[in-house]
Design a protein around this motif. Structure first.
Motif, PDB file in Angstrom:
ATOM      1  N   SER A  25     -36.358  -8.201  23.153  1.00  0.00           N
ATOM      2  CA  SER A  25     -35.133  -8.962  22.894  1.00  0.00           C
ATOM      3  C   SER A  25     -35.445 -10.339  22.326  1.00  0.00           C
ATOM      4  CB  SER A  25     -34.333  -9.104  24.191  1.00  0.00           C
ATOM      5  OG  SER A  25     -33.902  -7.844  24.664  1.00  0.00           O
ATOM      6  N   THR A  26     -36.491 -10.972  22.852  1.00  0.00           N
ATOM      7  CA  THR A  26     -36.871 -12.292  22.350  1.00  0.00           C
ATOM      8  C   THR A  26     -37.364 -12.208  20.913  1.00  0.00           C
ATOM      9  OG1 THR A  26     -37.454 -13.011  24.591  1.00  0.00           O
ATOM     10  CG2 THR A  26     -38.379 -14.276  22.759  1.00  0.00           C
ATOM     11  N   SER A  29     -34.462 -11.747  18.652  1.00  0.00           N
ATOM     12  CA  SER A  29     -33.656 -12.971  18.578  1.00  0.00           C
ATOM     13  C   SER A  29     -34.296 -14.010  17.671  1.00  0.00           C
ATOM     14  CB  SER A  29     -33.465 -13.547  19.986  1.00  0.00           C
ATOM     15  OG  SER A  29     -32.718 -12.658  20.805  1.00  0.00           O
ATOM     16  N   MET A 209     -25.832  -9.396  22.702  1.00  0.00           N
ATOM     17  CA  MET A 209     -26.477  -8.496  23.652  1.00  0.00           C
ATOM     18  C   MET A 209     -25.977  -8.827  25.048  1.00  0.00           C
ATOM     19  SD  MET A 209     -30.406  -7.887  22.352  1.00  0.00           S
ATOM     20  CE  MET A 209     -30.904  -9.599  22.180  1.00  0.00           C
ATOM     21  N   GLN A 214     -30.119 -11.805  29.348  1.00  0.00           N
ATOM     22  CA  GLN A 214     -30.325 -12.148  27.945  1.00  0.00           C
ATOM     23  C   GLN A 214     -30.223 -13.656  27.708  1.00  0.00           C
ATOM     24  OE1 GLN A 214     -31.583 -10.380  25.798  1.00  0.00           O
ATOM     25  NE2 GLN A 214     -31.142  -8.226  26.215  1.00  0.00           N
ATOM     26  N   ASN A 217     -33.774 -14.720  27.880  1.00  0.00           N
ATOM     27  CA  ASN A 217     -34.478 -14.346  26.655  1.00  0.00           C
ATOM     28  C   ASN A 217     -34.080 -15.245  25.497  1.00  0.00           C
ATOM     29  OD1 ASN A 217     -35.678 -12.206  28.055  1.00  0.00           O
ATOM     30  ND2 ASN A 217     -34.062 -10.765  27.469  1.00  0.00           N
ATOM     31  N   ARG A 248     -29.016  -7.691  18.106  1.00  0.00           N
ATOM     32  CA  ARG A 248     -28.915  -6.630  19.107  1.00  0.00           C
ATOM     33  C   ARG A 248     -30.161  -5.768  19.018  1.00  0.00           C
ATOM     34  NH1 ARG A 248     -24.309  -2.449  16.756  1.00  0.00           N
ATOM     35  NH2 ARG A 248     -24.691  -2.797  14.530  1.00  0.00           N
ATOM     36  N   LEU A 249     -30.384  -5.000  20.053  1.00  0.00           N
ATOM     37  CA  LEU A 249     -31.569  -4.172  20.142  1.00  0.00           C
ATOM     38  C   LEU A 249     -31.163  -2.854  20.776  1.00  0.00           C
ATOM     39  CD1 LEU A 249     -34.545  -4.766  19.366  1.00  0.00           C
ATOM     40  CD2 LEU A 249     -34.966  -5.313  21.768  1.00  0.00           C
ATOM     41  N   ARG A 252     -31.071  -1.366  25.043  1.00  0.00           N
ATOM     42  CA  ARG A 252     -31.101  -2.440  26.025  1.00  0.00           C
ATOM     43  C   ARG A 252     -29.674  -2.722  26.451  1.00  0.00           C
ATOM     44  NH1 ARG A 252     -35.446  -1.501  22.550  1.00  0.00           N
ATOM     45  NH2 ARG A 252     -37.263  -2.749  23.157  1.00  0.00           N
TER      46      ARG A 252
END
Length: 411
Positions: A25-26, A29, A209, A214, A217, A248-249, A252
Motif C-alpha cells: 500500500s505504501t 501510494s 483505500m 491505511q 501507510n 488503490r491496491l 487489500r
C-alpha cells in the motif's frame, strides 16, 4: 547481468520499500503521489494476485503482455549468453530474473523514479541489488519466521538490510526490539532516519483505500515524499492529496463490485498483524448487518492459531478452504477447520476444499442472514476468488487490475 544489458544504477532514483505489513500500500501510494505531481513513475510490487503483469506498471498502466514477453526473452537470452561465455556465472533464479527485467524495463520506459517493493525480508531479497535514494521500512512484525527468524530482532535485521549509505531512511511503526536493530544498521551506514511523526504534512482523512490502518501507510508514504523533496523532486500538497485520494491496491480490504446481496470483501491478510488490522474494520465490513460469513484459507507455514483467534470474534460462520498455489504448500482445509473447531469459536465451522465453492456457500448463507462475506487468510486465496469479478485475460488486455466487464464498474 545488469551490466550486460547496459543498465546503469544511476539511471533513475529508486525508493526501496520493505515491511511486514503495509509495504504494498505504501509503495502504491508513493507512486500515485509522484504520478499526480507529473512524474513518470515505475512501480514494482510483489506478489501479484492473479497475473504476472500486475507486478510492473508505469503510471496507471500495467506492463503490456507483449512487452513483458519481449523483456523476459531479452533477459533470458542475455543470461544464457553469459553462461556460455563464463561457466562460473551463477544461474539466475526466478526472483532474480524478475528484478533484472523490472529495472531494465523501467530504464527503457525512461521513468523519473522507480518504487521497488521487497518480496520478503530485505537483506537477502533479490531486490536488494538496488542503490536507493530512499529506503523505507513500513513495519516490523512476525511473519515468514521459517526464513527470517523467530524473533522480532531477527526479522528487523533482515528488514534493515535495505538501508544503504547515502539513502534517507523512513521507518514506520516498529516495536522497541526492532527499533534498536534498525538504529544500529543506520548508524553503520551513516544515514539519518525519519519517522512519520516528524512530518509537516498529515494524511488527508478520506483515503480511497478503506481501513484505519491505511492512515498509517499514508503517513509513511508522505514521509517518503518529503524525503524525495530533498533529492530534487517537487511535490505540491495538492499532488499528495490527489495521489492518496486515487490510489488503490487489489486484494487489500477490497469490496467487490456490487451485484446485489450479499456484499463481498476480499483481503489478503496472512499474518497476525494484518488480521488484527482487518478485524479492526468490522464495522465497515459488517455494515448494519450481523457478523460476516468468513471464508479463510492459508499457506501451511502460517501461524494458524493466532490468525484463527483474531478472526473468531468477528465471524458468524467460518468456512475453511484451501488455496491452490504452485510451488508452495497450502494448509489443508481439513486441518484448518479442525483448528477453528479447537479454538474458542462458538459459531458454525464448515469445510469446502474449493475456494469458489466456499465463496458460493458463503454467499448463500450470508444472503439468508442479511450478512456480508469476508474472504481472507492468503494473498493467493484473494487472487483466486477475485477472478470471478475480474478475469485474468481482461486484466492483461486492459492493463489494469480493475478491468471493465460489460456494464459493470468497480466501486
Amino acid at each position: 547481468m545488469l551490466a550486460s544489458l547496459d543498465y546503469s544504477p544511476s539511471a533513475y532514483p529508486i525508493v526501496h520499500i520493505t515491511g511486514t505489513s503495509g509495504k504494498g500500500s505504501t509503495a502504491a501510494s508513493v507512486a500515485a503521489i509522484l504520478t499526480a505531481a507529473g512524474y513518470r513513475v515505475g512501480l514494482r510490487t510483489s506478489p501479484y494476485l492473479q497475473v504476472a503483469t500486475e507486478k510492473l506498471q508505469v503510471g496507471s498502466l500495467l506492463v503490456d503482455g507483449s512487452a513483458l514477453d519481449r523483456i523476459s526473452a531479452l533477459v533470458t537470452n542475455a543470461h544464457n549468453s553469459l553462461l556460455t561465455r563464463d561457466g562460473s556465472v551463477q544461474r539466475l533464479g526466478h526472483a532474480e530474473a524478475w528484478i533484472v527485467l523490472s529495472l531494465v524495463w523501467f530504464a527503457e520506459r525512461n521513468v523519473d523514479a522507480a518504487i521497488i517493493e521487497v518480496g520478503a525480508g530485505g537483506r537477502f531479497d533479490s531486490t536488494n541489488i538496488v542503490q536507493p535514494t530512499v529506503s523505507v521500512i513500513t513495519s516490523v512484525g512476525v511473519d515468514h519466521v521459517a526464513t527470517l527468524g523467530p524473533t522480532i530482532a531477527d526479522i528487523a535485521w533482515h528488514k534493515a538490510g535495505i538501508i544503504k549509505p547515502g539513502a534517507t531512511v523512513i521507518v514506520g511503526d516498529t516495536p522497541a526490539e526492532a527499533w534498536k536493530v534498525i538504529l544500529d544498521e543506520a548508524a553503520a551506514a551513516d544515514v539519518r532516519i525519519v519517522r512519520p511523526s516528524s512530518m509537516q504534512v498529515s494524511p488527508p482523512k478520506m483515503l480511497r483505500m478503506p481501513g484505519a490502518f491505511q492512515q498509517q501507510n499514508a503517513a509513511v508514504a508522505i514521509a517518503t515524499i518529503e524525503a524525495l523533496g530533498h533529492h530534487g523532486f517537487t511535490i505540491p500538497k495538492s499532488a499528495i492529496e490527489t495521489g492518496l485520494s486515487e490510489v488503490r491496491l487489489p486484494g487489500r480490504l477490497e469490496r467487490m463490485p456490487h451485484l446485489g446481496s450479499p456484499i463481498v470483501w476480499i483481503d489478503g491478510a496472512h499474518n497476525a498483524d494484518k488480521i488484527a488490522a482487518l478485524t479492526g474494520e468490522i464495522e465497515l465490513i459488517a455494515g448494519d448487518g450481523p457478523l460476516p460469513v468468513v471464508v479463510v484459507g492459508m499457506l501451511g507455514a502460517k501461524d494458524t492459531r493466532s490468525i484463527v483467534s483474531k478472526l473468531a470474534p468477528i465471524s458468524s460462520t467460518i468456512i475453511a478452504t484451501q488455496p491452490s498455489v504452485i510451488g508452495r504448500t497450502s494448509l489443508s482445509a481439513e486441518v484448518l477447520a479442525a483448528q477453528v473447531q479447537a479454538s474458542a469459536f462458538s459459531g458454525t465451522v464448515l469445510l469446502e476444499l474449493d475456494p469458489h465453492a466456499a465463496l458460493h456457500r458463503a454467499e448463500s448463507l450470508a444472503k439468508a442472514q442479511g450478512a456480508s462475506v469476508l474472504v481472507t487468510g492468503s494473498m493467493y486465496l484473494a487472487g483466486q476468488v477475485r477472478r470471478r469479478w475480474y478475469p485474468d485475460a481482461e486484466i492483461v488486455l486492459q492493463r489494469t487490475p480493475w478491468p471493465i466487464i460489460g456494464a459493470e464498474r468497480p466501486l
